[in-house]
Motif scaffolding. Structure first.
Motif, PDB file in Angstrom:
ATOM      1  N   GLN A  35       0.827  -1.203   0.000  1.00  0.00           N
ATOM      2  CA  GLN A  35       0.000   0.000   0.000  1.00  0.00           C
ATOM      3  C   GLN A  35       0.861   1.253   0.000  1.00  0.00           C
ATOM      4  N   LEU A  36       1.944   1.247   0.783  1.00  0.00           N
ATOM      5  CA  LEU A  36       2.862   2.388   0.806  1.00  0.00           C
ATOM      6  C   LEU A  36       3.544   2.587  -0.553  1.00  0.00           C
ATOM      7  N   ILE A  37       3.887   1.471  -1.183  1.00  0.00           N
ATOM      8  CA  ILE A  37       4.506   1.563  -2.512  1.00  0.00           C
ATOM      9  C   ILE A  37       3.510   2.159  -3.506  1.00  0.00           C
ATOM     10  N   ALA A  38       2.266   1.684  -3.456  1.00  0.00           N
ATOM     11  CA  ALA A  38       1.230   2.231  -4.334  1.00  0.00           C
ATOM     12  C   ALA A  38       1.042   3.727  -4.081  1.00  0.00           C
ATOM     13  N   LEU A  39       1.087   4.109  -2.815  1.00  0.00           N
ATOM     14  CA  LEU A  39       0.935   5.518  -2.465  1.00  0.00           C
ATOM     15  C   LEU A  39       2.100   6.331  -3.017  1.00  0.00           C
ATOM     16  N   GLY A  40       3.314   5.775  -2.914  1.00  0.00           N
ATOM     17  CA  GLY A  40       4.491   6.462  -3.449  1.00  0.00           C
ATOM     18  C   GLY A  40       4.448   6.610  -4.956  1.00  0.00           C
ATOM     19  N   LEU A  41       3.775   5.675  -5.622  1.00  0.00           N
ATOM     20  CA  LEU A  41       3.645   5.726  -7.085  1.00  0.00           C
ATOM     21  C   LEU A  41       2.410   6.506  -7.523  1.00  0.00           C
ATOM     22  N   GLN A  42       1.768   7.189  -6.556  1.00  0.00           N
ATOM     23  CA  GLN A  42       0.573   8.003  -6.816  1.00  0.00           C
ATOM     24  C   GLN A  42      -0.633   7.180  -7.266  1.00  0.00           C
ATOM     25  N   GLN A  43      -0.629   5.898  -6.924  1.00  0.00           N
ATOM     26  CA  GLN A  43      -1.791   5.046  -7.209  1.00  0.00           C
ATOM     27  C   GLN A  43      -2.701   5.088  -5.975  1.00  0.00           C
ATOM     28  N   LYS A  44      -3.364   6.210  -5.791  1.00  0.00           N
ATOM     29  CA  LYS A  44      -4.062   6.473  -4.532  1.00  0.00           C
ATOM     30  C   LYS A  44      -5.265   5.571  -4.306  1.00  0.00           C
ATOM     31  N   PHE A  45      -6.021   5.280  -5.341  1.00  0.00           N
ATOM     32  CA  PHE A  45      -7.194   4.408  -5.180  1.00  0.00           C
ATOM     33  C   PHE A  45      -6.769   2.980  -4.847  1.00  0.00           C
ATOM     34  N   LEU A  46      -5.690   2.523  -5.488  1.00  0.00           N
ATOM     35  CA  LEU A  46      -5.161   1.200  -5.188  1.00  0.00           C
ATOM     36  C   LEU A  46      -4.669   1.151  -3.742  1.00  0.00           C
ATOM     37  N   ALA A  47      -4.026   2.228  -3.308  1.00  0.00           N
ATOM     38  CA  ALA A  47      -3.526   2.291  -1.931  1.00  0.00           C
ATOM     39  C   ALA A  47      -4.670   2.203  -0.921  1.00  0.00           C
ATOM     40  N   VAL A  48      -5.769   2.880  -1.206  1.00  0.00           N
ATOM     41  CA  VAL A  48      -6.928   2.829  -0.303  1.00  0.00           C
ATOM     42  C   VAL A  48      -7.493   1.419  -0.243  1.00  0.00           C
TER      43      VAL A  48
END
Length: 261
Positions: A35-48
Motif C-alpha cells: 500500500q505504501l509503494i502504491a501511495l508512493g507511485l501516486q496510485q491512490k485508489f489502489l492504496a486505499v
C-alpha cells in the motif's frame, strides 16, 4: 494424568493459534507495505483498497470477528444528502473496523500512536480521507473541524466519535462538532453503536499498539459488533447552538442501546 493431558491440549491449541496469527500478521505487513509503494507511485485508489483489505485482515489476524448490522441499508444506500456517523469510541482497534468494514473516512487520533507499528500510517490515513487530530491540542481540534468539513464536501460522509478520546466515555462528554457540521452541510446524523466481546484490552494498554498486538496473538476469539441506526433515532435540535439538547439526545440513545445489548 487428566490434568496433564488437558495442559498439553491447551498448550497445543494456544501454540497453534499463535503460529497461525503470526502468519496472518506477516501477510498484513506485506499488504501494508505494498500500500505504501502504491501511495508512493501516486496510485491512490489502489492504496486505499490495499489499506481496507489489510485492515480487515489485521482484525482477523488478531482473532477478532467483526459484524455490521445495517437493517435499514443506511451504509449501502448513499443519497445526495451527506451523512455524519456518530459512534461510541471505546477501543483502539475501532479505526480498522471503520477503514476495513465501514470503508468511510473518520475524524481520528489514531495517527498519534499507530505509527509505532505501521510506519507512515498518518500518510496512509490521510490518503484514505481520514482527518487526523491531536485531542490534547486545541489548535489541532479546531483545524480538524475544518478538515472534517472538507471531507464531507469531498466524500459525502464522515465518522466522528463525539466523546473525543478512548479514556472519555460518551456518557461523560459529547462534542457538538457533529451537530455544527450537520447544520453547515445539511447532513443527516446517523448513530453507530459499537459493542465488544472478549477483547481483554486493559486501560493502560489503550495507547500501546505493540502490547495489544502481542497480547492478542494468544488470546481467545473476540467480537466487535456495529449496529447502524437511523437518522430519526436522534432528536437533534435545529439550532446548532443548542448543545445541551444534542448531548442529552446522543447520551439517551447510547444508554438505551447499552441496556438492550
Amino acid at each position: 494424568m487428566l490434568s496433564w493431558l488437558l495442559a498439553c491440549k491447551y498448550f497445543l491449541v494456544v501454540s497453534g493459534r499463535i503460529v497461525v496469527r503470526i502468519g496472518f500478521l506477516a501477510l498484513v505487513f506485506v499488504l501494508y507495505f505494498l500500500q505504501l509503494i502504491a501511495l508512493g507511485l501516486q496510485q491512490k485508489f489502489l492504496a486505499v483498497s490495499l489499506l481496507e483489505f489489510s485492515s480487515r485482515l489485521l482484525l482477523q489476524a488478531l482473532g477478532i470477528h467483526v459484524s455490521i448490522f445495517d437493517q435499514n441499508n443506511s451504509l449501502c444506500c448513499r443519497t445526495s444528502q451527506s451523512c455524519i456517523y456518530l459512534y461510541n469510541h471505546q477501543n483502539p482497534l475501532d479505526v480498522f473496523v471503520i477503514q476495513g468494514h465501514l470503508r468511510m473516512p473518520s475524524l481520528t487520533t489514531a495517527g498519534l500512536h499507530l505509527g509505532w507499528v505501521f510506519p507512515w500510517f498518518s500518510l496512509s490515513a490521510l490518503n484514505a480521507g481520514h482527518v487526523l487530530m491531536n485531542h490534547m491540542d486545541p489548535s489541532s481540534r479546531r483545524s480538524a473541524i475544518h478538515g472534517a468539513s472538507e471531507v464531507i464536501r469531498k466524500y459525502g460522509c464522515i465518522v466522528i466519535a463525539p466523546n473525543g478520546s478512548l479514556k472519555t466515555s460518551i456518557f461523560q462528554r459529547v462534542s457538538a462538532s457533529a451537530l455544527i457540521l450537520a447544520r453547515k452541510h445539511q447532513s443527516l446524523i446517523i448513530p453507530l453503536f459499537f459493542s465488544y466481546s472478549n477483547l481483554m484490552i486493559s486501560d493502560k494498554d489503550l495507547y500501546n499498539p505493540l502490547v495489544i498486538l502481542g497480547k492478542r496473538l494468544s488470546a481467545p476469539l473476540a467480537k466487535i459488533e456495529c449496529v447502524v441506526g437511523m437518522s430519526t433515532d436522534l432528536d437533534c435540535p435545529a439550532d446548532s447552538g443548542d448543545r445541551e439538547r444534542f448531548t442529552r439526545s446522543v447520551q439517551a440513545y447510547y444508554r438505551a442501546q447499552q441496556e438492550l445489548g
